[in-house]
Write an enzyme that holds these catalytic residues in place. Sequence first.
Site, PDB file in Angstrom:
ATOM      1  NE  ARG A  26      -4.082  -1.665  -0.124  1.00  0.00           N
ATOM      2  CZ  ARG A  26      -5.325  -1.676   0.331  1.00  0.00           C
ATOM      3  NH1 ARG A  26      -5.769  -0.677   1.055  1.00  0.00           N
ATOM      4  NH2 ARG A  26      -6.115  -2.682   0.060  1.00  0.00           N
ATOM      5  NE  ARG A  30      -6.920   5.070   2.034  1.00  0.00           N
ATOM      6  CZ  ARG A  30      -7.781   4.238   2.601  1.00  0.00           C
ATOM      7  NH1 ARG A  30      -8.967   4.660   2.951  1.00  0.00           N
ATOM      8  NH2 ARG A  30      -7.450   2.993   2.854  1.00  0.00           N
ATOM      9  NE  ARG A  39      -9.048   9.638  -2.550  1.00  0.00           N
ATOM     10  CZ  ARG A  39      -9.070   9.334  -1.254  1.00  0.00           C
ATOM     11  NH1 ARG A  39      -9.069   8.069  -0.873  1.00  0.00           N
ATOM     12  NH2 ARG A  39      -9.121  10.274  -0.338  1.00  0.00           N
ATOM     13  CG  ASP A  76      -8.787  -2.827  -5.146  1.00  0.00           C
ATOM     14  OD1 ASP A  76      -8.371  -2.054  -4.269  1.00  0.00           O
ATOM     15  OD2 ASP A  76      -9.460  -3.842  -4.882  1.00  0.00           O
ATOM     16  CE1 TYR A 153     -13.627  -7.427   0.380  1.00  0.00           C
ATOM     17  CE2 TYR A 153     -11.732  -8.680  -0.368  1.00  0.00           C
ATOM     18  CZ  TYR A 153     -12.284  -7.730   0.463  1.00  0.00           C
ATOM     19  OH  TYR A 153     -11.503  -7.074   1.376  1.00  0.00           O
TER      20      TYR A 153
HETATM   21  O1  CP3 Z   1       0.297   0.518  -3.118  1.00  0.00           O
HETATM   22  C1  CP3 Z   1      -0.247  -0.570  -3.369  1.00  0.00           C
HETATM   23  O2  CP3 Z   1      -0.182  -1.551  -2.610  1.00  0.00           O
HETATM   24  C2  CP3 Z   1      -0.876  -0.751  -4.746  1.00  0.00           C
HETATM   25  C3  CP3 Z   1      -2.236  -0.743  -4.900  1.00  0.00           C
HETATM   26  C4  CP3 Z   1      -3.191  -1.663  -4.170  1.00  0.00           C
HETATM   27  C5  CP3 Z   1      -4.477  -1.210  -3.760  1.00  0.00           C
HETATM   28  N1  CP3 Z   1      -5.179  -2.282  -3.306  1.00  0.00           N
HETATM   29  C6  CP3 Z   1      -4.964   0.178  -3.889  1.00  0.00           C
HETATM   30  C7  CP3 Z   1      -6.053   0.603  -2.999  1.00  0.00           C
HETATM   31  C8  CP3 Z   1      -3.117  -3.032  -3.866  1.00  0.00           C
HETATM   32  C9  CP3 Z   1      -1.954  -3.999  -4.038  1.00  0.00           C
HETATM   33  C10 CP3 Z   1      -4.386  -3.418  -3.334  1.00  0.00           C
HETATM   34  C11 CP3 Z   1      -4.710  -4.795  -2.942  1.00  0.00           C
HETATM   35  C12 CP3 Z   1      -5.960  -5.057  -2.212  1.00  0.00           C
HETATM   36  N2  CP3 Z   1      -7.191  -4.497  -2.404  1.00  0.00           N
HETATM   37  C13 CP3 Z   1      -6.086  -6.044  -1.202  1.00  0.00           C
HETATM   38  C14 CP3 Z   1      -4.991  -6.967  -0.755  1.00  0.00           C
HETATM   39  C15 CP3 Z   1      -4.051  -6.331   0.180  1.00  0.00           C
HETATM   40  C16 CP3 Z   1      -4.552  -6.157   1.578  1.00  0.00           C
HETATM   41  O3  CP3 Z   1      -4.641  -4.980   1.997  1.00  0.00           O
HETATM   42  O4  CP3 Z   1      -4.803  -7.157   2.259  1.00  0.00           O
HETATM   43  C17 CP3 Z   1      -7.426  -6.024  -0.758  1.00  0.00           C
HETATM   44  C18 CP3 Z   1      -8.024  -6.884   0.329  1.00  0.00           C
HETATM   45  C19 CP3 Z   1      -8.108  -5.048  -1.532  1.00  0.00           C
HETATM   46  C20 CP3 Z   1      -9.549  -4.685  -1.489  1.00  0.00           C
HETATM   47  C21 CP3 Z   1      -9.716  -3.293  -1.024  1.00  0.00           C
HETATM   48  N3  CP3 Z   1      -9.382  -2.194  -1.773  1.00  0.00           N
HETATM   49  C22 CP3 Z   1     -10.210  -2.853   0.225  1.00  0.00           C
HETATM   50  C23 CP3 Z   1     -10.657  -3.770   1.337  1.00  0.00           C
HETATM   51  C24 CP3 Z   1     -10.168  -1.468   0.199  1.00  0.00           C
HETATM   52  C25 CP3 Z   1     -10.678  -0.505   1.235  1.00  0.00           C
HETATM   53  C26 CP3 Z   1      -9.876  -0.583   2.463  1.00  0.00           C
HETATM   54  C27 CP3 Z   1      -9.352   0.735   2.876  1.00  0.00           C
HETATM   55  O5  CP3 Z   1      -8.171   0.779   3.224  1.00  0.00           O
HETATM   56  O6  CP3 Z   1     -10.137   1.715   2.860  1.00  0.00           O
HETATM   57  C28 CP3 Z   1      -9.616  -1.060  -1.039  1.00  0.00           C
HETATM   58  C29 CP3 Z   1      -9.371   0.328  -1.479  1.00  0.00           C
HETATM   59  C30 CP3 Z   1      -8.005   0.689  -1.914  1.00  0.00           C
HETATM   60  N4  CP3 Z   1      -7.222  -0.052  -2.746  1.00  0.00           N
HETATM   61  C31 CP3 Z   1      -7.330   1.892  -1.607  1.00  0.00           C
HETATM   62  C32 CP3 Z   1      -6.102   1.848  -2.288  1.00  0.00           C
HETATM   63  C33 CP3 Z   1      -5.047   2.915  -2.329  1.00  0.00           C
HETATM   64  C34 CP3 Z   1      -7.866   3.005  -0.732  1.00  0.00           C
HETATM   65  C35 CP3 Z   1      -9.045   3.636  -1.337  1.00  0.00           C
HETATM   66  C36 CP3 Z   1      -8.971   5.118  -1.575  1.00  0.00           C
HETATM   67  O7  CP3 Z   1      -7.927   5.679  -1.953  1.00  0.00           O
HETATM   68  O8  CP3 Z   1     -10.022   5.739  -1.407  1.00  0.00           O
END
Ligand code: CP3
Length: 344
Positions: A26, A30, A39, A76, A153
């Site tokens: 991540r 954010r 964003r 994602d 999911y």
């Molecule tokens: O920097 C990175 O790692 C690259 C991008 C990346 C994102 N999601 C961007 C993202 C990666 C590798 C993921 C993987 C992902 N997505 C996982 C596996 C990793 C983990 O955390 O266990 C999972 C379970 C998801 C599904 C997902 N996407 C969730 C549950 C959420 C919301 C959770 C939260 O933190 O709010 C997301 C949103 C998400 N994916 C964001 C980002 C930067 C945040 C959303 C935003 O910017 O508004």
Amino acid sequence: MNLQNDLILRAARGERTERTPVWVMRQAGRVLKEYRDVRAKAGSFKNLLFNPELSCEVTIQPVDIYGVDAAILFSDILVIPEAMGLEYKMDEGKGPSFEQTIRSKADLAKITTEAVEEKLEYVFQTIRLIKKDLNGRVPLIGFAGAPWTIFCYMTEGKGSKTFSVPRAMIMRDPELAHALLSAITDATIVYLKKQIEEGCDMIQLFDSWAGVLNKESYNTFALPYMKRICDEIQSVPKTVFALGAYYSLADLAQLSCNTVGLDWHMDPIWARSVVGNSKTLQGNLDPAVLYGDFETIRTKTKEMLSKFGATKHIANLGHGVYPDIAPDKLKCFIDTIKEYQHAQ
Ligand code: CP3
């Protein structure tokens, strides 16, 4: 293209490196104001995801700002269910949600593994832009969700503490569960192969909800599908990361992957004794350490590095960086790793 910094690839292959390489799960997200600004410009997370130029920009930000040893594709894991026919929403503070879910044979008939490549063309376009922009500075990590986590999911329809819907399905209708897991696996293999074709230098499988299973159910409903993916993809180094699956660490280590990611619950010395010497380990500082002061972060990071040793280690946190961490704390973690000299 020749890479100027291939530390991570060499560490993944088990080769000796001048220092321990580092990237952060991540890292494109954010924590950075620069990410939040892009964003805002896009209007929403989903708009950002569908915009290759802006997705490329946020992928590169942590390379420029922190000097990490790899970029990770900004995307994602939920793009796969979407390409299979289940659209999702991402609400700030609430996480992802799906209007439709797969809970019966009739639901399963509504999804498809056809034309995954066409539907995910925006991701491949992003990869091409990133590769051009990086110009060989560091490797690019591609990724996908592991089938079990995607299954969670697609059946539950949102995040959950217990994931009772998928866990009920494997108890009540294992045949349906296997059919869905198999379809997810097919789509994921096509997706990852194309990511590699477009230039990803290594890939990671995220099994974020491994921790709701037990050893037996993990071996039945998760590992065989991870194995199929690992066996099908041979051209680049592969990392598997299963959060909360300490109970299956020895089995995960049998997959044809190069690197096993560790979450922060696992002690590196214990994990090495379970995994043996053939794999690289990745991780695993507790992400909450970054709430501490700089001195604490340095001390705990050095302790971690010394436990993993000088080879076969890619430094990272034990899960994604929390969004309310101060960027300079994350930078302190990264700098400590880059400056660390292992004892001879
Ligand atoms: O920097 C990175 O790692 C690259 C991008 C990346 C994102 N999601 C961007 C993202 C990666 C590798 C993921 C993987 C992902 N997505 C996982 C596996 C990793 C983990 O955390 O266990 C999972 C379970 C998801 C599904 C997902 N996407 C969730 C549950 C959420 C919301 C959770 C939260 O933190 O709010 C997301 C949103 C998400 N994916 C964001 C980002 C930067 C945040 C959303 C935003 O910017 O508004």
